[in-house]
Design a protein around this motif. Structure first.
Motif, short mmCIF file in Angstrom:
data_model
loop_
_atom_site.label_atom_id
_atom_site.label_comp_id
_atom_site.label_asym_id
_atom_site.label_seq_id
_atom_site.Cartn_x
_atom_site.Cartn_y
_atom_site.Cartn_z
N ALA A 165 0.83 -1.20 0.00
CA ALA A 165 0.00 0.00 0.00
C ALA A 165 0.86 1.26 0.00
N ILE A 166 1.98 1.22 0.70
CA ILE A 166 2.89 2.37 0.75
C ILE A 166 3.46 2.68 -0.64
N PHE A 167 3.88 1.64 -1.35
CA PHE A 167 4.42 1.85 -2.70
C PHE A 167 3.34 2.44 -3.62
N ILE A 168 2.12 1.93 -3.50
CA ILE A 168 1.03 2.43 -4.34
C ILE A 168 0.73 3.89 -4.02
N LEU A 169 0.75 4.25 -2.74
CA LEU A 169 0.49 5.63 -2.35
C LEU A 169 1.53 6.58 -2.96
N LEU A 170 2.78 6.19 -2.96
CA LEU A 170 3.83 7.02 -3.56
C LEU A 170 3.56 7.24 -5.05
N LEU A 223 -10.97 0.47 -11.86
CA LEU A 223 -9.58 0.63 -11.43
C LEU A 223 -9.24 -0.29 -10.27
N GLY A 224 -10.25 -0.65 -9.47
CA GLY A 224 -9.99 -1.48 -8.29
C GLY A 224 -9.33 -0.72 -7.18
N SER A 225 -9.42 0.60 -7.20
CA SER A 225 -8.72 1.41 -6.19
C SER A 225 -9.56 2.63 -5.83
N SER A 226 -9.96 2.70 -4.56
CA SER A 226 -10.67 3.89 -4.08
C SER A 226 -9.74 5.09 -4.06
N PHE A 227 -8.48 4.88 -3.66
CA PHE A 227 -7.54 5.99 -3.55
C PHE A 227 -7.27 6.62 -4.91
N THR A 228 -7.08 5.79 -5.95
CA THR A 228 -6.80 6.33 -7.28
C THR A 228 -7.99 7.11 -7.82
N SER A 229 -9.20 6.58 -7.62
CA SER A 229 -10.39 7.27 -8.11
C SER A 229 -10.62 8.59 -7.38
N ILE A 230 -10.33 8.62 -6.07
CA ILE A 230 -10.45 9.86 -5.31
C ILE A 230 -9.45 10.90 -5.82
N ALA A 231 -8.23 10.45 -6.09
CA ALA A 231 -7.15 11.37 -6.47
C ALA A 231 -7.27 11.87 -7.90
N THR A 232 -8.07 11.22 -8.74
CA THR A 232 -8.18 11.63 -10.14
C THR A 232 -9.57 12.21 -10.42
N ILE A 233 -10.56 11.34 -10.66
CA ILE A 233 -11.90 11.84 -10.96
C ILE A 233 -12.49 12.59 -9.77
N GLY A 234 -12.15 12.14 -8.55
CA GLY A 234 -12.66 12.82 -7.35
C GLY A 234 -12.18 14.25 -7.25
N LEU A 235 -10.92 14.46 -7.53
CA LEU A 235 -10.35 15.81 -7.51
C LEU A 235 -11.02 16.69 -8.55
N ALA A 236 -11.27 16.12 -9.74
CA ALA A 236 -11.94 16.88 -10.78
C ALA A 236 -13.35 17.29 -10.33
N PHE A 237 -14.08 16.38 -9.71
CA PHE A 237 -15.43 16.68 -9.24
C PHE A 237 -15.43 17.76 -8.16
N MET A 238 -14.40 17.78 -7.33
CA MET A 238 -14.32 18.81 -6.29
C MET A 238 -14.27 20.20 -6.92
N SER A 256 -18.11 8.04 -1.06
CA SER A 256 -19.11 6.97 -1.15
C SER A 256 -18.95 6.20 -2.45
N GLY A 257 -18.83 6.91 -3.55
CA GLY A 257 -18.67 6.25 -4.83
C GLY A 257 -17.38 5.46 -4.91
N ALA A 258 -16.30 6.04 -4.41
CA ALA A 258 -14.99 5.38 -4.47
C ALA A 258 -15.00 4.07 -3.70
N PHE A 259 -15.60 4.05 -2.53
CA PHE A 259 -15.56 2.84 -1.71
C PHE A 259 -16.65 1.85 -2.11
N PHE A 260 -17.71 2.31 -2.77
CA PHE A 260 -18.66 1.40 -3.40
C PHE A 260 -17.93 0.59 -4.46
N GLY A 261 -17.20 1.28 -5.34
CA GLY A 261 -16.47 0.59 -6.40
C GLY A 261 -15.36 -0.29 -5.88
N ASP A 262 -14.62 0.22 -4.90
CA ASP A 262 -13.52 -0.54 -4.30
C ASP A 262 -14.04 -1.83 -3.68
#
Length: 476
Positions: A71-76, A122-137, A156-162
């Protein structure tokens, strides 16, 4: 000689964490690093009193942290992706077209649904938050919506998909720990995930309608659009990078090299399309993107990303998993739940206890992996003894450990979302409707017995006899 930890001693690290965490949030305003360290100190003292040596306790912490290394490597890498996807114009293009075409009347529920679709692929809540989520903000704030409401819909959407994605790490860990198979686990989760998300989307539609009445600032939207257009080259072909990312994930390629690849491609696009230099791109990958559009709203929301932006989240994850390793190794968590497990007589009490115990680990550590692993290993035999299919166990630990943990202000998911979206956990937690509904629906299922699947397992006595026989043969 090691002694079994008493309930009184086992409570000390948890109480220390809760007390220090409350003080840090409401008085010190210093985050959760020090409270977690205080809890580690108390746990070590309890371990020493129980007969463990410092070397053993140190090994427990190392073991706990080692589980978080993937998870640490993925976060970086995600930090790098955020930087390059902004500088390449990918996220600005998503924001530009989103502001241009998405109507405010259905914007908030659309945020949850679209983020959910991206997270499943994507299989990743963190990636979706950091990309499409940021755009929606950016889009949502441009329309005049509350940042907390938009962030809650994104999460909610990110963790539904995850939760439903076979590509997700937590969705793979839960059935493995509960001794069931992945696709049975995913199918069984449809019973709690679909109703919870449907209700959540309906609530977002209601709240979105109330929020938008007379509040859409078209002048602000036009200002953001002009700021983006003057800073970046905007073109629909830039959206092919997110499409490529989804395609690679669907092909079930390893997550880390895939994310690294799309991050590097984002950097190349920045150089070729946006005219950035290699030096500028390396700095963006390291320190994040720094916009100078002349529009404060654009600059404040797009000035983010980079490897270094992830260090705070990684530090918190490291300390939290070290604490989790101690709680598991010293049997402190087992000491807390052992008396409860002994009194479990019905499926409803077992389901409720599983969810409560998972929330206990979530609040104690803030780490998803621990909130899934510890309760799964603790309760798996109880489910088998009561002839309840262990996919019920994996569904419960996902409900509280994957999704419910987003309600923990100092948890890694909440801290990550806050750093990415620029909204404090206290602002968005009340709006993560999905995280409230999933555990609640599981408790209702436990009480009614609906969707609780039974399964015949070999009795524990038979297993003990078999183990004894195998042990005897090995000694001979």
């Amino acid at each position: 000689m090691k002694r079994q930890v008493s309930i009184g001693l086992a409570l000390l690290p948890i109480l220390a964490l809760i007390a220090a965490g409350a003080a840090s949030i409401f008085i010190w305003k210093a985050g959760m690093f020090i409270p977690l360290i205080i809890s580690i100190i108390v746990t070590v003292l309890v371990g020493v009193m129980s007969g463990y040596s410092w070397k053993e306790l140190e090994e427990m912490m190392v073991s706990g942290v080692s589980k978080a290394l993937p998870a640490i490597f993925i976060l970086l890498v995600i930090g790098m992706i955020v930087g390059t996807w902004i500088s390449s114009g990918v996220i600005p293009t998503m924001i530009y077209y989103g502001l241009s075409f998405i109507h405010p009347s259905f914007f908030v529920p659309a945020v949850a649904v679209v983020t959910g679709i991206v997270a499943i692929t994507l299989g990743s809540s963190f990636t979706s938050i950091a990309t499409i989520g940021l755009a929606f903000m950016v889009i949502g704030e441009g329309m005049g919506f509350s940042p907390g409401l938009i962030a809650g819909a994104v999460i909610s959407g990110a963790f539904f998909g995850d939760k439903l994605s076979p590509l997700s790490d937590t969705t793979n860990i839960a059935p493995a720990m509960a001794e069931t198979d992945l696709f049975s686990h995913v199918r069984h989760m449809l019973w709690d995930t679909i109703p919870a998300f449907t209700i959540a989307v309906a609530l977002y539609a209601l709240f979105g309608t109330r929020s938008v009445q007379g509040s859409v600032d078209t002048a602000n939207i036009d200002m953001i659009l002009n700021g983006i257009q003057h800073t970046f080259i905007i073109h629909p072909l830039l959206l092919l990078l997110p499409v490529l990312t989804i395609f690679l994930m669907i092909k079930k390629l390893p997550a880390l090299p895939t994310l690294l690849l799309v991050g590097i491609i984002g950097g190349v696009i920045s150089i070729v399309v946006q005219g950035d230099s290699i030096t500028s791109m390396v700095n963006t990958m390291t320190n994040g993107f720094h916009a100078e559009s002349g529009v404060e709203a654009v600059d404040s929301l797009l000035n983010r990303g980079g490897l270094l932006s992830m260090l705070g989240t990684i530090g918190l994850l490291t300390i939290a998993t070290a604490l989790g390793g101690l709680l598991e190794g010293t049997q402190i968590f087992q000491a807390l739940v052992r008396p409860i497990v002994a009194r479990i007589k019905t499926p409803s009490s077992l389901i409720a206890t599983t969810i409560a115990s998972t929330f206990l680990v979530a609040f104690a550590s803030g780490a998803q992996f621990l909130a899934i692993i510890l309760p799964s290993r603790t309760f798996v035999q109880t489910y088998k003894d009561m002839n309840i299919d262990t996919k019920n166990l994996s569904r419960c630990v996902e409900a509280a450990g994957t999704v419910g943990i987003t309600l923990v202000p100092w948890g890694v998911p909440a801290v990550f979302a806050a750093s990415m979206l620029g909204v404090s956990p206290e602002q968005f937690i009340p709006y993560i409707f999905f995280a409230f509904l999933v555990p609640l629906i599981n408790i209702i299922y436990g009480i009614t017995g609906w969707t609780i699947v039974k399964k015949e397992y070999p009795t524990r006595s038979f297993q003990k006899q078999r183990n004894a026989a195998v042990g005897g043969m090995s000694h001979e």
